[in-house]
Scaffold this motif. Structure first.
Motif, PDB file in Angstrom:
ATOM      1  N   GLY A   1       0.790  -1.223   0.000  1.00 44.24           N
ATOM      2  CA  GLY A   1       0.000   0.000   0.000  1.00 44.24           C
ATOM      3  C   GLY A   1       0.818   1.266   0.000  1.00 44.24           C
ATOM      4  N   LEU A   2       1.860   1.328   0.822  1.00 39.58           N
ATOM      5  CA  LEU A   2       2.664   2.549   0.882  1.00 39.58           C
ATOM      6  C   LEU A   2       3.467   2.756  -0.398  1.00 39.58           C
ATOM      7  CD1 LEU A   2       3.789   2.497   4.621  1.00 39.58           C
ATOM      8  CD2 LEU A   2       1.922   3.795   3.551  1.00 39.58           C
ATOM      9  N   ALA A   3       3.849   1.666  -1.063  1.00 34.66           N
ATOM     10  CA  ALA A   3       4.551   1.796  -2.352  1.00 34.66           C
ATOM     11  C   ALA A   3       3.602   2.389  -3.401  1.00 34.66           C
ATOM     12  CB  ALA A   3       5.084   0.443  -2.807  1.00 34.66           C
ATOM     13  N   ILE A   4       2.368   1.952  -3.390  1.00 34.04           N
ATOM     14  CA  ILE A   4       1.369   2.507  -4.311  1.00 34.04           C
ATOM     15  C   ILE A   4       1.118   3.975  -3.976  1.00 34.04           C
ATOM     16  CG2 ILE A   4      -1.069   2.392  -4.998  1.00 34.04           C
ATOM     17  CD1 ILE A   4      -0.817  -0.689  -4.541  1.00 34.04           C
ATOM     18  N   LEU A   5       0.958   4.255  -2.700  1.00 37.65           N
ATOM     19  CA  LEU A   5       0.736   5.623  -2.245  1.00 37.65           C
ATOM     20  C   LEU A   5       1.860   6.542  -2.750  1.00 37.65           C
ATOM     21  CD1 LEU A   5      -0.515   6.572   1.210  1.00 37.65           C
ATOM     22  CD2 LEU A   5       1.573   7.613   0.425  1.00 37.65           C
ATOM     23  N   SER A   6       3.095   6.079  -2.678  1.00 44.49           N
ATOM     24  CA  SER A   6       4.244   6.885  -3.103  1.00 44.49           C
ATOM     25  C   SER A   6       4.166   7.278  -4.575  1.00 44.49           C
ATOM     26  CB  SER A   6       5.548   6.121  -2.859  1.00 44.49           C
ATOM     27  OG  SER A   6       5.765   5.957  -1.491  1.00 44.49           O
ATOM     28  N   ARG A   7       3.501   6.474  -5.371  1.00 39.95           N
ATOM     29  CA  ARG A   7       3.377   6.778  -6.798  1.00 39.95           C
ATOM     30  C   ARG A   7       2.215   7.721  -7.105  1.00 39.95           C
ATOM     31  NH1 ARG A   7       6.360   3.858 -10.611  1.00 39.95           N
ATOM     32  NH2 ARG A   7       7.698   2.357  -9.581  1.00 39.95           N
ATOM     33  N   LEU A   8       1.292   7.845  -6.172  1.00 40.19           N
ATOM     34  CA  LEU A   8       0.083   8.625  -6.442  1.00 40.19           C
ATOM     35  C   LEU A   8       0.085  10.033  -5.873  1.00 40.19           C
ATOM     36  CD1 LEU A   8      -2.636   5.867  -5.905  1.00 40.19           C
ATOM     37  CD2 LEU A   8      -1.717   6.723  -8.070  1.00 40.19           C
ATOM     38  N   VAL A   9       0.926  10.317  -4.890  1.00 37.78           N
ATOM     39  CA  VAL A   9       0.955  11.653  -4.289  1.00 37.78           C
ATOM     40  C   VAL A   9       2.315  12.294  -4.524  1.00 37.78           C
ATOM     41  CG1 VAL A   9      -0.787  11.102  -2.552  1.00 37.78           C
ATOM     42  CG2 VAL A   9       1.618  10.816  -1.996  1.00 37.78           C
ATOM     43  N   ASP A  10       2.353  13.620  -4.417  1.00 40.31           N
ATOM     44  CA  ASP A  10       3.616  14.329  -4.601  1.00 40.31           C
ATOM     45  C   ASP A  10       4.571  14.068  -3.447  1.00 40.31           C
ATOM     46  OD1 ASP A  10       2.701  15.510  -6.963  1.00 40.31           O
ATOM     47  OD2 ASP A  10       1.750  17.132  -5.857  1.00 40.31           O
ATOM     48  N   ALA A  11       4.027  13.979  -2.246  1.00 40.22           N
ATOM     49  CA  ALA A  11       4.857  13.758  -1.060  1.00 40.22           C
ATOM     50  C   ALA A  11       3.991  13.181   0.047  1.00 40.22           C
ATOM     51  CB  ALA A  11       5.486  15.071  -0.590  1.00 40.22           C
ATOM     52  N   TRP A  12       4.618  12.416   0.920  1.00 45.38           N
ATOM     53  CA  TRP A  12       3.921  11.921   2.094  1.00 45.38           C
ATOM     54  C   TRP A  12       4.953  11.664   3.176  1.00 45.38           C
ATOM     55  CZ3 TRP A  12       4.372   7.179   4.588  1.00 45.38           C
ATOM     56  CH2 TRP A  12       5.118   6.204   3.923  1.00 45.38           C
ATOM     57  N   GLY A  13       4.489  11.600   4.405  1.00 43.16           N
ATOM     58  CA  GLY A  13       5.403  11.321   5.496  1.00 43.16           C
ATOM     59  C   GLY A  13       4.653  11.154   6.798  1.00 43.16           C
ATOM     60  N   CYS A  14       5.368  10.644   7.794  1.00 44.40           N
ATOM     61  CA  CYS A  14       4.814  10.424   9.134  1.00 44.40           C
ATOM     62  C   CYS A  14       5.647  11.184  10.143  1.00 44.40           C
ATOM     63  CB  CYS A  14       4.861   8.947   9.512  1.00 44.40           C
ATOM     64  SG  CYS A  14       3.851   7.892   8.501  1.00 44.40           S
ATOM     65  N   GLN A  15       5.008  11.605  11.193  1.00 39.23           N
ATOM     66  CA  GLN A  15       5.733  12.219  12.304  1.00 39.23           C
ATOM     67  C   GLN A  15       4.961  11.968  13.594  1.00 39.23           C
ATOM     68  OE1 GLN A  15       5.849  16.339  11.234  1.00 39.23           O
ATOM     69  NE2 GLN A  15       3.980  16.807  12.342  1.00 39.23           N
ATOM     70  N   ARG A  16       5.696  11.926  14.684  1.00 41.99           N
ATOM     71  CA  ARG A  16       5.046  11.822  15.990  1.00 41.99           C
ATOM     72  C   ARG A  16       4.548  13.211  16.367  1.00 41.99           C
ATOM     73  NH1 ARG A  16       5.137   6.885  17.757  1.00 41.99           N
ATOM     74  NH2 ARG A  16       6.987   5.609  17.614  1.00 41.99           N
ATOM     75  N   VAL A  17       3.386  13.230  16.959  1.00 43.90           N
ATOM     76  CA  VAL A  17       2.812  14.489  17.435  1.00 43.90           C
ATOM     77  C   VAL A  17       2.580  14.351  18.942  1.00 43.90           C
ATOM     78  CG1 VAL A  17       1.824  15.153  15.219  1.00 43.90           C
ATOM     79  CG2 VAL A  17       0.494  13.727  16.745  1.00 43.90           C
ATOM     80  N   PRO A  18       2.267  15.431  19.641  1.00 44.09           N
ATOM     81  CA  PRO A  18       2.119  15.367  21.106  1.00 44.09           C
ATOM     82  C   PRO A  18       1.259  14.190  21.573  1.00 44.09           C
ATOM     83  CG  PRO A  18       1.937  17.617  20.372  1.00 44.09           C
ATOM     84  CD  PRO A  18       1.998  16.764  19.125  1.00 44.09           C
ATOM     85  N   THR A  19       1.510  13.757  22.755  1.00 43.67           N
ATOM     86  CA  THR A  19       0.854  12.626  23.424  1.00 43.67           C
ATOM     87  C   THR A  19       1.065  11.314  22.683  1.00 43.67           C
ATOM     88  OG1 THR A  19      -1.322  12.965  22.409  1.00 43.67           O
ATOM     89  CG2 THR A  19      -0.903  14.105  24.510  1.00 43.67           C
ATOM     90  N   ASP A  20       2.241  11.176  22.039  1.00 40.90           N
ATOM     91  CA  ASP A  20       2.660   9.933  21.386  1.00 40.90           C
ATOM     92  C   ASP A  20       1.746   9.488  20.253  1.00 40.90           C
ATOM     93  OD1 ASP A  20       4.640   8.009  21.092  1.00 40.90           O
ATOM     94  OD2 ASP A  20       3.500   6.531  22.230  1.00 40.90           O
ATOM     95  N   ARG A  21       1.056  10.429  19.653  1.00 43.79           N
ATOM     96  CA  ARG A  21       0.254  10.106  18.479  1.00 43.79           C
ATOM     97  C   ARG A  21       1.138  10.152  17.236  1.00 43.79           C
ATOM     98  NH1 ARG A  21      -5.353  10.480  19.315  1.00 43.79           N
ATOM     99  NH2 ARG A  21      -5.833  11.054  21.446  1.00 43.79           N
ATOM    100  N   LYS A  22       0.623   9.611  16.141  1.00 48.57           N
ATOM    101  CA  LYS A  22       1.339   9.647  14.872  1.00 48.57           C
ATOM    102  C   LYS A  22       0.454  10.325  13.846  1.00 48.57           C
ATOM    103  CE  LYS A  22       1.519   6.059  12.402  1.00 48.57           C
ATOM    104  NZ  LYS A  22       0.890   5.193  11.756  1.00 48.57           N
ATOM    105  N   SER A  23       1.045  11.187  13.046  1.00 50.20           N
ATOM    106  CA  SER A  23       0.328  11.882  11.993  1.00 50.20           C
ATOM    107  C   SER A  23       0.950  11.514  10.651  1.00 50.20           C
ATOM    108  CB  SER A  23       0.413  13.391  12.223  1.00 50.20           C
ATOM    109  OG  SER A  23      -0.227  14.066  11.175  1.00 50.20           O
ATOM    110  N   THR A  24       0.120  11.078   9.713  1.00 47.52           N
ATOM    111  CA  THR A  24       0.578  10.770   8.357  1.00 47.52           C
ATOM    112  C   THR A  24      -0.075  11.773   7.429  1.00 47.52           C
ATOM    113  OG1 THR A  24       0.702   8.424   8.905  1.00 47.52           O
ATOM    114  CG2 THR A  24       0.695   9.004   6.567  1.00 47.52           C
ATOM    115  N   ARG A  25       0.736  12.457   6.629  1.00 49.54           N
ATOM    116  CA  ARG A  25       0.199  13.472   5.731  1.00 49.54           C
ATOM    117  C   ARG A  25       0.463  13.091   4.282  1.00 49.54           C
ATOM    118  NH1 ARG A  25       4.956  14.307   6.832  1.00 49.54           N
ATOM    119  NH2 ARG A  25       6.499  15.383   5.602  1.00 49.54           N
ATOM    120  N   LEU A  26      -0.445  13.498   3.426  1.00 49.86           N
ATOM    121  CA  LEU A  26      -0.353  13.276   1.988  1.00 49.86           C
ATOM    122  C   LEU A  26      -0.510  14.610   1.299  1.00 49.86           C
ATOM    123  CD1 LEU A  26      -3.089  10.498   1.857  1.00 49.86           C
ATOM    124  CD2 LEU A  26      -0.651  10.123   2.130  1.00 49.86           C
ATOM    125  N   ASN A  27       0.331  14.895   0.324  1.00 50.27           N
ATOM    126  CA  ASN A  27       0.225  16.141  -0.424  1.00 50.27           C
ATOM    127  C   ASN A  27       0.098  15.838  -1.907  1.00 50.27           C
ATOM    128  OD1 ASN A  27       0.699  18.213   1.685  1.00 50.27           O
ATOM    129  ND2 ASN A  27       2.616  17.117   1.907  1.00 50.27           N
TER     130      ASN A  27
END
Length: 135
Positions: free
Chosen positions: A103-129
């Motif tokens: 899935g992430l390999a397919i995602l990489s081909r369909l969006v200009d950029a994507w990434g994950c980062q930890r956000v406060p309270t140990d949550r994870k945020s995944t963004r797609l541009n």
């Protein structure tokens, strides 16, 4: 359409219970926002992948778990963000015979950029541009 500084930024946000049945609801949420714009199908496929990963692989998938989907449109640029309740980040080797793990390999081909980062309270945020949304 040429974007100018006068192009408004429009944003939406919605929380979902982190259960498999809500992946469809998250897609419907974004589909309503995109309202048939070009590249909407690609954006919906990518959102499905990220929400599914949050439900299956994060702490959000535990009972009473939650995810949040945020979407921003600024001219022809779409940004989608999925925030989950975190968990271990482990890279897994892909077995060519396995039906999962692409899935992430397919995602990489369909969006200009994507990434994950930890956000406060140990949550994870995944963004797609993506800059391929036509208004």
């Amino acid at each position: 359409m040429r974007e100018t500084s006068a192009t408004p930024l429009v944003a939406w946000s919605r929380g979902f219970p982190a259960v498999p049945e809500q992946v469809r609801e998250a897609r419907q949420f974004l589909a309503t926002i995109l309202d048939g714009r070009s590249a909407a199908d690609d954006a919906l496929l990518c959102l499905s992948e990220v929400v599914t990963n949050a439900v299956v692989h994060s702490k959000s998938g535990k009972p009473t778990g939650q995810i949040t989907v945020r979407a921003q449109l600024h001219g022809s640029h779409l940004r989608v963000e999925v925030t989950d309740q975190g968990g271990p980040w482990t890279a897994q080797a892909i077995d060519p015979a396995d039906l999962h793990g692409r899935g992430l390999a397919i995602l990489s081909r369909l969006v200009d950029a994507w990434g994950c980062q930890r956000v406060p309270t140990d949550r994870k945020s995944t963004r797609l541009n993506s800059s391929h949304i036509t208004i």
